[in-house]
Design a protein around this motif. Structure first.
Motif: not given
Length: 213
Positions: A19-27, A45-47, A52-53, A73-78
């Protein structure tokens, strides 16, 4: 590579990870769309660290549209290319609100019309969110497909075309994930871990290594 060998490769990958899936976190489909749109030239990992924030604050098209491009931008500037990605994600959120009441359309044409969404992103969303038998070919899948000779092609489009042709229907929904994970952790670019590979005896790569650590 013949079809018997292809089937055995896919059977082993399925048995190892049913049962594989993406390693990106999503619901939700929207969270997946945002995560995949942000993921270009970035690691999962970076995404995940960024979303997560972001998602506890804004995880719907309405919320991100209201957040604004600068707020996003404040949440994804990394992450890399965050300025252009913020512009695309904010605008696609506005379009989803305007045209689809904030929902992600289950349509390739509609998805590919959104800012920052190309064929690969549409394939991931259709596959992972909606269960379509699409195959999104990234650098890992391109490498593994050519290296093993599972499906050879000089471009990602040709590899996708070949995979869709030779992969049996029972494997098509999950093959995208199996090949990405195999390329990410075993059949890596510089020195593949052939000694730890569950399909080493079936793979037609000529320059196999004994590396297994």
């Amino acid at each position: 590579m013949n079809n018997t060998k292809r089937r055995e490769i896919l059977t082993r990958l399925r048995d190892d990870n049913p049962h594989p899936t993406t390693e990106l976190n999503f619901s939700t489909p929207f969270e997946l769309l945002v995560a995949v749109t942000l993921s270009a030239q970035s690691t999962d990992v970076g995404i995940n660290k960024a979303t997560d924030k972001l998602f506890p604050v804004a995880n719907t098209a309405h919320a991100i549209a209201a957040l604004g491009e600068d707020g996003l931008k404040e949440y994804i500037k990394t992450i890399g290319l965050f300025n252009s990605k913020a512009k695309n994600v904010h605008r696609l959120s506005e379009i989803l609100v305007e045209k689809y009441d904030g929902e992600v359309p289950e349509s390739r044409e509609a998805l590919e019309a959104l800012p920052g969404v190309g064929r690969k992103t549409a394939n991931v969303v259709l596959n992972t969110a909606f269960g379509w038998p699409t195959i999104a070919v990234d650098t890992h899948i391109y490498r593994v497909s050519n290296r093993t000779k599972l499906a050879m092609g000089k471009t990602v489009e040709k590899v996708e075309e070949k995979l869709l042709k030779v992969v049996p229907a029972e494997f098509k929904v999950d093959v995208h994930h199996w090949l990405i994970l195999h390329g990410r952790y075993t059949c890596v670019a510089r020195k593949p871990r052939c000694g730890a590979c569950i399909i080493e005896d079936l793979c037609e790569f000529k320059d196999k290594t004994e590396y297994a650590e």
